[in-house]
Design a protein around this motif. Structure first.
Motif, PDB file in Angstrom:
ATOM      1  N   TRP A 218       0.833  -1.208   0.000  1.00  0.00           N
ATOM      2  CA  TRP A 218       0.000   0.000   0.000  1.00  0.00           C
ATOM      3  C   TRP A 218       0.866   1.256   0.000  1.00  0.00           C
ATOM      4  CZ3 TRP A 218      -0.790   4.391   2.844  1.00  0.00           C
ATOM      5  CH2 TRP A 218      -1.967   5.109   2.585  1.00  0.00           C
ATOM      6  N   SER A 219       1.932   1.251   0.795  1.00  0.00           N
ATOM      7  CA  SER A 219       2.804   2.422   0.882  1.00  0.00           C
ATOM      8  C   SER A 219       3.505   2.694  -0.445  1.00  0.00           C
ATOM      9  CB  SER A 219       3.844   2.207   1.989  1.00  0.00           C
ATOM     10  OG  SER A 219       4.669   3.342   2.128  1.00  0.00           O
ATOM     11  N   VAL A 220       4.042   1.640  -1.060  1.00  0.00           N
ATOM     12  CA  VAL A 220       4.697   1.817  -2.365  1.00  0.00           C
ATOM     13  C   VAL A 220       3.678   2.272  -3.404  1.00  0.00           C
ATOM     14  CG1 VAL A 220       5.902   0.635  -4.241  1.00  0.00           C
ATOM     15  CG2 VAL A 220       6.497   0.115  -1.868  1.00  0.00           C
ATOM     16  N   THR A 221       2.518   1.638  -3.398  1.00  0.00           N
ATOM     17  CA  THR A 221       1.499   1.948  -4.391  1.00  0.00           C
ATOM     18  C   THR A 221       0.995   3.375  -4.262  1.00  0.00           C
ATOM     19  OG1 THR A 221       0.786  -0.363  -4.382  1.00  0.00           O
ATOM     20  CG2 THR A 221      -0.726   1.230  -5.331  1.00  0.00           C
ATOM     21  N   SER A 222       0.902   3.892  -3.031  1.00  0.00           N
ATOM     22  CA  SER A 222       0.415   5.257  -2.852  1.00  0.00           C
ATOM     23  C   SER A 222       1.343   6.271  -3.510  1.00  0.00           C
ATOM     24  CB  SER A 222       0.273   5.565  -1.351  1.00  0.00           C
ATOM     25  OG  SER A 222       1.534   5.551  -0.698  1.00  0.00           O
ATOM     26  N   ALA A 283      -0.176  -5.447 -10.335  1.00  0.00           N
ATOM     27  CA  ALA A 283       0.666  -5.990 -11.405  1.00  0.00           C
ATOM     28  C   ALA A 283      -0.034  -5.898 -12.751  1.00  0.00           C
ATOM     29  CB  ALA A 283       1.024  -7.446 -11.090  1.00  0.00           C
ATOM     30  N   VAL A 284      -1.350  -6.092 -12.774  1.00  0.00           N
ATOM     31  CA  VAL A 284      -2.116  -6.001 -14.025  1.00  0.00           C
ATOM     32  C   VAL A 284      -2.019  -4.595 -14.609  1.00  0.00           C
ATOM     33  CG1 VAL A 284      -4.446  -6.094 -15.005  1.00  0.00           C
ATOM     34  CG2 VAL A 284      -3.691  -7.865 -13.409  1.00  0.00           C
ATOM     35  N   ILE A 285      -2.032  -3.578 -13.754  1.00  0.00           N
ATOM     36  CA  ILE A 285      -1.891  -2.197 -14.250  1.00  0.00           C
ATOM     37  C   ILE A 285      -0.566  -2.038 -14.984  1.00  0.00           C
ATOM     38  CG2 ILE A 285      -1.747   0.233 -13.592  1.00  0.00           C
ATOM     39  CD1 ILE A 285      -3.430  -0.419 -11.149  1.00  0.00           C
ATOM     40  N   GLY A 286       0.480  -2.653 -14.435  1.00  0.00           N
ATOM     41  CA  GLY A 286       1.791  -2.569 -15.091  1.00  0.00           C
ATOM     42  C   GLY A 286       1.803  -3.220 -16.460  1.00  0.00           C
ATOM     43  N   LEU A 360       5.346  -1.323 -10.890  1.00  0.00           N
ATOM     44  CA  LEU A 360       3.981  -1.794 -10.632  1.00  0.00           C
ATOM     45  C   LEU A 360       3.915  -3.320 -10.609  1.00  0.00           C
ATOM     46  CD1 LEU A 360       2.029   0.733 -12.893  1.00  0.00           C
ATOM     47  CD2 LEU A 360       1.788   0.514 -10.401  1.00  0.00           C
ATOM     48  N   ILE A 361       4.566  -3.960 -11.576  1.00  0.00           N
ATOM     49  CA  ILE A 361       4.532  -5.424 -11.649  1.00  0.00           C
ATOM     50  C   ILE A 361       5.225  -6.037 -10.436  1.00  0.00           C
ATOM     51  CG2 ILE A 361       5.361  -7.421 -12.952  1.00  0.00           C
ATOM     52  CD1 ILE A 361       4.995  -5.726 -15.504  1.00  0.00           C
ATOM     53  N   ALA A 362       6.403  -5.503 -10.082  1.00  0.00           N
ATOM     54  CA  ALA A 362       7.146  -6.047  -8.944  1.00  0.00           C
ATOM     55  C   ALA A 362       6.379  -5.862  -7.634  1.00  0.00           C
ATOM     56  CB  ALA A 362       8.514  -5.381  -8.855  1.00  0.00           C
ATOM     57  N   THR A 363       5.799  -4.676  -7.459  1.00  0.00           N
ATOM     58  CA  THR A 363       5.039  -4.401  -6.235  1.00  0.00           C
ATOM     59  C   THR A 363       3.807  -5.300  -6.146  1.00  0.00           C
ATOM     60  OG1 THR A 363       5.760  -2.092  -6.267  1.00  0.00           O
ATOM     61  CG2 THR A 363       3.828  -2.623  -4.923  1.00  0.00           C
ATOM     62  N   GLY A 364       3.083  -5.411  -7.273  1.00  0.00           N
ATOM     63  CA  GLY A 364       1.869  -6.220  -7.272  1.00  0.00           C
ATOM     64  C   GLY A 364       2.126  -7.701  -7.113  1.00  0.00           C
TER      65      GLY A 364
END
Length: 522
Positions: A218-222, A283-286, A360-364
């Protein structure tokens, strides 16, 4: 709402004072102090009435905010505001552990406990969205000093309803019969009681690990969300759209979370599915940088977050001993805040090394990978459930002394009952001897004699031993096994803490004792 108001106001004040570097630096310092303070301060809620701790947290935050407002109004230095903000953050870390540990004492059934967690999460989501919006409006219409003062009033108003609640028992019950006792380690050893419990239980490690990992994601994504909004051509307003989609998802997620109320699949359906939904959509967004995909994906992460939150809270509340529960939630709070701090610093690094898509892919991918690797443990959480044996719960419910207790407390006692076998002819307790155990008959029949004369018999569901424990007197009768019998025993400290810490149970115990003294049995 007050928490979000204060976060918005502090962020705007810091930005006006020194720009983005001050905002980021202050956030890191506050996160680190919160992570360090959460676990030790949670000890308060295991030794004081939890309601007092929650009220104290609200009042401490109100005082800090009042000081910040006064300092600004009087033209004081910015560092004083930042110092008080750090104290406010540390005070905040005591509220959630105390709240989470107090809730099982007032929930009357396992389903109600889960439903209460769902409701709390839903209200928190709505008030977070409203508080953030209100903070922006208030800051535009007034001043930093006025917003901080108004937020202080909100925290005082938040504390008032708590004062109407009876404080749950603050007694930290010692280990019961047959349970390992912790050595006396002093204040430092007690502080890390939650850590020791988690390190000994793989199920707790899985729950805390997934919850902390979700905070990191969540923190990375924000941070990635802000960059993504501009990459998608949405501009600054896009940050609001994407964030709003997450809030909407969290609100909608209350429905599937409520379906977990029976508690039978909290490991796989709650933690497992929730963890997958928290990460995979990112990850899908990436893979497909598209506005509709991003909006739907962030909404799904909100659903996953709601599932994970409810499952984690409920599992910990129902599987951790009451006397150390707040410290376990304190560890969770420390782990979560530390993950938030790590994520804030990790996001820019991921973008520079992997590009936006790669980040995005790595985080997801993190949450799905952890879920797959830990799936056996999630299944074990369901199959080797931390919940007490239903038969033992039924026995306790049928005893007048325990019937008034909240469901979660009955479950806790049921988990601590230890079996003891008695062969026909065995003397279980002897008149005149000291007593340190409470007994429940699970199977078999026992005879009760007073002064050598038979006084009665005990069968399944009957109990004995309470007079010696509650009145601190020797055993008032002798109990002998008439047939082979299985007894369930509870240690003195556990029994006394449960009964005397709950007024209706104490009254029921007095009534039982008065009856037995009039007609001597035990």
């Amino acid at each position: 709402m007050a928490q979000w108001l204060s976060m918005v106001a502090l962020g705007v004040y810091a930005f006006d004072d020194g720009g983005a570097s001050v905002v980021g630096g202050l956030a890191v310092v506050r996160y680190l102090l919160g992570a360090i303070a959460a676990a030790p301060l949670a000890l308060l809620a295991d030794h004081l009435p939890k309601v007092w701790v929650m009220v104290g947290s609200d009042i401490a935050r109100a005082c800090a905010l009042a000081g910040m407002a006064s300092n600004i109004a009087l033209g004081g230095p910015a560092w004083a505001v930042y110092g008080l903000a750090c104290l406010m953050t540390m005070a905040s870390t005591t509220f959630r552990p105390a709240h989470a540990a107090a809730l099982p004492a007032v929930a009357r059934t396992p389903e109600e406990l889960t439903a209460a967690n769902v409701t709390a999460g839903t209200i928190s989501t709505l008030m977070g969205l409203f508080g953030a919006a209100l903070g922006g409006v208030m800051f535009a219409a007034t001043s930093a000093s006025a917003v901080f003062a108004a937020t202080a009033v909100c925290f005082v108003l938040a504390a008032l309803p708590l004062l109407r609640l009876p404080g749950p028992s603050s007694v930290g019950a010692d280990a019961g019969e047959g349970e390992p006792r912790e050595p006396t380690l002093g204040i430092i050893g007690e502080t890390f009681g939650g850590v020791r419990l988690i390190t000994r239980d793989a199920r707790l490690q899985m729950i805390v690990g997934l919850y902390g990992a979700s905070a990191l994601v969540w923190s990375v994504t924000s941070v990635l969300l802000v960059v993504l909004a501009f990459d998608l051509g949405l501009g600054g307003s896009g940050v609001g759209y994407l964030t709003g989609a997450t809030f909407v998802g969290a609100f909608v997620g209350a429905v599937p979370a409520a379906l977990l109320a029976d508690g039978e699949r909290l490991g796989t359906l709650g933690l497992g599915v929730g963890a997958l939904a928290c990460g995979a959509p990112i990850a899908v967004i990436g893979l497909d940088l598209d506005v509709p995909v991003a909006l739907v994906a962030f909404a799904i992460t909100g659903v996953g977050g709601a599932l994970l939150e409810v499952a984690s809270m409920t599992l910990l509340q129902r599987s951790v001993p009451e006397d150390v529960m707040a410290r376990v939630f304190g560890v969770l709070e420390s782990f979560t805040i530390g993950a938030l701090a790590l994520g804030a610093g990790l996001a820019p690094l991921l973008i520079s090394v992997l590009s936006m898509r790669g980040a995005l892919i790595a985080t997801g991918a993190l949450m799905p990978v952890l879920t797959v690797l830990g799936w056996r443990q999630l299944v074990a959480i369901d199959s080797i459930a931390p919940f007490a044996d239903p038969g033992r719960i039924a026995l306790l419910r049928g005893i007048a002394i325990f019937a008034p207790l909240p469901e979660a407390q009955i479950e806790g006692l049921a988990r601590r009952l230890r079996p003891r076998l008695a062969a026909a002819g065995d003397v279980v307790v002897r008149e005149g001897e000291p007593g340190d155990l409470f007994y429940i008959v699970q199977t078999g029949r026992l005879g009760v004699s007073v002064g050598g004369s038979l006084s009665g018999t005990l069968d399944r569901g009957d109990f004995f031993g309470e007079i010696a424990l509650l009145r601190e007197v020797p055993r008032t009768a002798t109990v002998v096994a008439v047939t082979d019998a299985t007894l369930l025993v509870l240690g003195r400290d556990r029994f006394i803490a449960a009964v005397t810490g709950h007024a209706p149970s104490a009254a029921a115990a007095d009534a039982v004792i008065d009856t037995r003294i009039l007609k001597p049995r035990i």
